[in-house]
Design an enzyme around this catalytic site. Structure first.
Site, PDB file in Angstrom:
ATOM      1  N   TYR A 146      44.409  85.177  14.463  1.00 54.31           N
ATOM      2  CA  TYR A 146      43.950  85.248  15.945  1.00 54.31           C
ATOM      3  C   TYR A 146      43.221  84.130  16.737  1.00 54.31           C
ATOM      4  O   TYR A 146      42.426  84.213  17.309  1.00 54.31           O
ATOM      5  CB  TYR A 146      43.091  86.313  15.847  1.00 54.31           C
ATOM      6  CG  TYR A 146      43.653  87.964  15.477  1.00 54.31           C
ATOM      7  CD1 TYR A 146      44.574  88.637  16.280  1.00 54.31           C
ATOM      8  CD2 TYR A 146      43.282  88.408  14.296  1.00 54.31           C
ATOM      9  CE1 TYR A 146      45.094  89.582  16.003  1.00 54.31           C
ATOM     10  CE2 TYR A 146      43.957  89.747  13.964  1.00 54.31           C
ATOM     11  CZ  TYR A 146      44.740  90.455  14.740  1.00 54.31           C
ATOM     12  OH  TYR A 146      45.418  91.581  14.551  1.00 54.31           O
ATOM     13  N   HIS A 173      49.923  95.896  13.174  1.00 53.15           N
ATOM     14  CA  HIS A 173      50.259  94.719  14.046  1.00 53.15           C
ATOM     15  C   HIS A 173      51.359  94.513  13.835  1.00 53.15           C
ATOM     16  O   HIS A 173      52.016  94.713  12.905  1.00 53.15           O
ATOM     17  CB  HIS A 173      49.202  93.542  13.337  1.00 53.15           C
ATOM     18  CG  HIS A 173      50.029  92.207  13.784  1.00 53.15           C
ATOM     19  ND1 HIS A 173      49.630  91.753  15.002  1.00 53.15           N
ATOM     20  CD2 HIS A 173      50.620  91.202  13.185  1.00 53.15           C
ATOM     21  CE1 HIS A 173      49.945  90.494  15.005  1.00 53.15           C
ATOM     22  NE2 HIS A 173      50.803  90.364  14.075  1.00 53.15           N
ATOM     23  N   LYS A 228      46.847  97.999   9.045  1.00 52.24           N
ATOM     24  CA  LYS A 228      45.398  97.488   9.003  1.00 52.24           C
ATOM     25  C   LYS A 228      44.487  98.431   8.171  1.00 52.24           C
ATOM     26  O   LYS A 228      44.825  99.475   7.644  1.00 52.24           O
ATOM     27  CB  LYS A 228      45.062  97.400  10.382  1.00 52.24           C
ATOM     28  CG  LYS A 228      45.734  96.420  11.116  1.00 52.24           C
ATOM     29  CD  LYS A 228      45.147  96.384  12.503  1.00 52.24           C
ATOM     30  CE  LYS A 228      46.025  95.388  13.365  1.00 52.24           C
ATOM     31  NZ  LYS A 228      45.542  95.290  14.724  1.00 52.24           N
ATOM     32  N   ASN A 239      43.612  99.934  15.223  1.00 44.23           N
ATOM     33  CA  ASN A 239      44.766 100.373  16.196  1.00 44.23           C
ATOM     34  C   ASN A 239      45.971 100.559  15.038  1.00 44.23           C
ATOM     35  O   ASN A 239      47.004 100.298  15.379  1.00 44.23           O
ATOM     36  CB  ASN A 239      44.882  99.476  17.168  1.00 44.23           C
ATOM     37  CG  ASN A 239      45.306  98.310  16.974  1.00 44.23           C
ATOM     38  OD1 ASN A 239      44.941  97.875  15.797  1.00 44.23           O
ATOM     39  ND2 ASN A 239      45.414  97.455  17.921  1.00 44.23           N
ATOM     40  N   GLU A 279      53.266  83.711  11.308  1.00 42.04           N
ATOM     41  CA  GLU A 279      52.253  84.537  10.731  1.00 42.04           C
ATOM     42  C   GLU A 279      52.913  84.967   9.378  1.00 42.04           C
ATOM     43  O   GLU A 279      52.066  85.195   8.558  1.00 42.04           O
ATOM     44  CB  GLU A 279      52.149  85.802  11.326  1.00 42.04           C
ATOM     45  CG  GLU A 279      51.582  85.676  12.794  1.00 42.04           C
ATOM     46  CD  GLU A 279      51.581  86.832  13.803  1.00 42.04           C
ATOM     47  OE1 GLU A 279      52.388  88.049  13.545  1.00 42.04           O
ATOM     48  OE2 GLU A 279      51.107  86.747  14.859  1.00 42.04           O
TER      49      GLU A 279
END
Length: 137
Positions: A49, A119, A9, A116, A130
């Site tokens: 998402y 993913h 990310k 974070n 995805e």
């Protein structure tokens, strides 16, 4: 052999942690079969998402995921979905155990943004969805 989708990310790229994350992947014995740098659009994040779009934190998630480039790719290896998720650690870095990517490298949430680092898909079905969404495969 199993495959999964992963993202490194924007916060990891900004903080120069890509090499550390990729090194952990390689040391675990996973094979990276695709890796692309891209900047996510709001539409892509909303599709990815889709199950979170009605949550109050969703605008912050979009802001975070579109704040800079990401690396999106495919990992292959035995039981890679579960193994990668275990390596990542808890979603909120505050709860991530030492030794996990998030436990060692991510920071506590700031102003509601949970930055974070990574993913990983949570199932084979999610991985295929995805991969198709982000990589067109």
């Amino acid at each position: 052999m199993e495959r999964t989708f992963f993202i490194i990310k924007p916060d990891a790229l900004k903080r120069g942690l890509v090499g550390e994350v990729l090194s952990r992947i390689e040391r675990r014995g996973f094979t990276i079969t695709d890796l692309r740098m891209l900047t996510a659009t709001e539409e892509l994040v909303a599709q990815h998402y889709h199950h979170l779009t009605d949550k109050p934190f969703f605008p912050l998630l979009v802001q975070y995921m579109t704040s800079g480039p990401v690396l999106a790719g495919i990992l292959e290896g035995p039981e890679v979905i579960k193994s990668w998720r275990d390596m990542m650690g808890a979603t909120n870095p505050v709860n991530a155990l030492p030794g996990t990517i998030r436990g060692d490298l991510a920071t506590a949430p700031v102003d509601g943004i949970v930055a974070n680092i990574v993913h990983g898909s949570d199932s084979r079905e999610a991985a295929e969805r995805e991969i198709a969404l982000w990589l067109g495969k």
